[in-house]
Enzyme design. Structure first.
Site, short mmCIF file in Angstrom:
data_model
loop_
_atom_site.label_atom_id
_atom_site.label_comp_id
_atom_site.label_asym_id
_atom_site.label_seq_id
_atom_site.Cartn_x
_atom_site.Cartn_y
_atom_site.Cartn_z
N GLY A 183 0.63 -1.33 0.11
CA GLY A 183 0.02 0.11 0.06
C GLY A 183 0.88 1.43 0.02
CB THR A 184 4.43 2.51 -0.77
OG1 THR A 184 4.61 1.51 -2.09
CG2 THR A 184 5.06 1.46 0.38
CG MET A 224 -0.44 -8.06 -7.02
SD MET A 224 0.32 -7.23 -8.35
CE MET A 224 1.50 -6.03 -7.33
CG LEU A 253 -10.86 -4.68 -12.28
CD1 LEU A 253 -10.71 -5.00 -10.91
CD2 LEU A 253 -10.05 -3.10 -12.26
CG HIS A 312 3.44 -2.01 -15.60
ND1 HIS A 312 2.99 -3.02 -14.91
CD2 HIS A 312 4.36 -2.09 -16.51
CE1 HIS A 312 4.03 -4.01 -15.26
NE2 HIS A 312 4.62 -3.56 -16.14
C1 GAR Z 1 4.03 -0.60 -7.35
O1 GAR Z 1 5.40 -0.20 -7.36
C2 GAR Z 1 3.19 -0.67 -8.76
O2 GAR Z 1 4.03 -0.01 -9.69
C3 GAR Z 1 3.24 -2.30 -8.89
O3 GAR Z 1 3.27 -2.72 -7.54
C4 GAR Z 1 3.59 -1.99 -6.58
C5 GAR Z 1 2.66 -1.81 -5.52
O4 GAR Z 1 3.21 -1.55 -4.23
N1 GAR Z 1 2.21 -2.53 -9.67
C6 GAR Z 1 2.30 -3.63 -10.80
O5 GAR Z 1 3.49 -4.33 -10.90
C7 GAR Z 1 1.12 -3.63 -11.51
N2 GAR Z 1 1.27 -4.63 -12.70
P1 GAR Z 1 2.54 -1.18 -3.09
O6 GAR Z 1 1.44 -2.15 -2.63
O7 GAR Z 1 3.36 -0.74 -1.98
O8 GAR Z 1 1.62 0.07 -3.34
#
Ligand code: GAR
Length: 204
Positions: free
Chosen positions: A13-14, A91, A94, A108
């Site tokens: 969730g950052t 993840m 959708l 992304h």
């Molecule tokens: C983020 O870095 C985002 O770019 C990536 O997941 C991370 C989520 O981090 N998204 C993908 O890879 C989408 N294909 P978070 O849970 O700390 O927000």
């Protein structure tokens, strides 16, 4: 006018935290009206609750099919005022309901159409970039359609891949880039400056 955002996540969730911090600092005309997690153990739920944002788990594992999962997910989203949906490390695949077409955004951690698609998320992306020997990577904010990482691109920004990068060091550089790009795209939408024209996005 402030956009009502639903944030969908599956992990730390950052990305949510960054959006909430920018809203609090008055840098983003939005409010997060709900957070939905596809995993029970996502730390993003805790972050949401700490900020007084309603957070609901719709656990992918509780549903036999993607269709049933998506039905429950959208039922939950629709219980809140929502103009746009932001995927923030979400993840699961959708399914986009007709009335949400053009109203769902994803960030992304690569330059789409490189290093994207099914299975390309989080650290897998940065490992693939290093294994391929690419000299540039970056972040992409795009509209979501019913294929992974595929809808019209709103903003992209690049970062260099350095000789001594590890997946972690590269991820950190890309994330710094994401942290600027995602709120900037949402702010452009809030200002009514983003227009979809086929596969292309025009920004006034
Ligand atoms: C983020 O870095 C985002 O770019 C990536 O997941 C991370 C989520 O981090 N998204 C993908 O890879 C989408 N294909 P978070 O849970 O700390 O927000």
């Amino acid at each position: 006018m402030a956009l009502n955002l639903a944030v969908l996540l599956s992990g730390n969730g950052t990305t949510l935290q960054n959006l909430v911090d920018r809203i609090d600092r008055g840098e983003l005309s939005a409010r997060v009206t709900c957070v939905v997690s596809s995993r029970q153990d996502a730390y993003g739920i805790e972050r949401a609750r700490r900020h007084g944002i309603p957070a609901v788990v719709v656990n992918r594992k509780d549903f036999a099919s993607s269709a049933d999962f998506n039905a429950a997910l959208w039922r939950t989203v629709r219980q809140h005022p929502v103009d746009f949906v932001a995927l923030a490390g979400f993840m699961s695949l959708l399914e986009v309901p007709k009335d949400f077409a053009g109203r769902i955004l994803n960030v992304h951690p690569a330059l789409i159409p490189a290093f994207c698609g099914k299975g390309m998320y989080g650290h897998y992306v940065h490992e693939a970039v290093l294994a391929y020997g690419a000299k540039l990577t970056g972040a992409t904010v795009h509209f979501v359609d019913d294929q992974y990482d595929h809808g019209p691109i709103i903003l992209q920004a690049s970062v260099p891949v350095l000789d001594d990068d590890t997946p972690d060091s590269l991820a950190a550089r890309v994330q710094t880039c994401e942290r600027e790009l995602f709120p900037r795209a949402i702010q452009l939408i809030a200002e009514g400056r983003v227009h979809i024209e086929g596969r292309r996005v025009r920004i006034d």
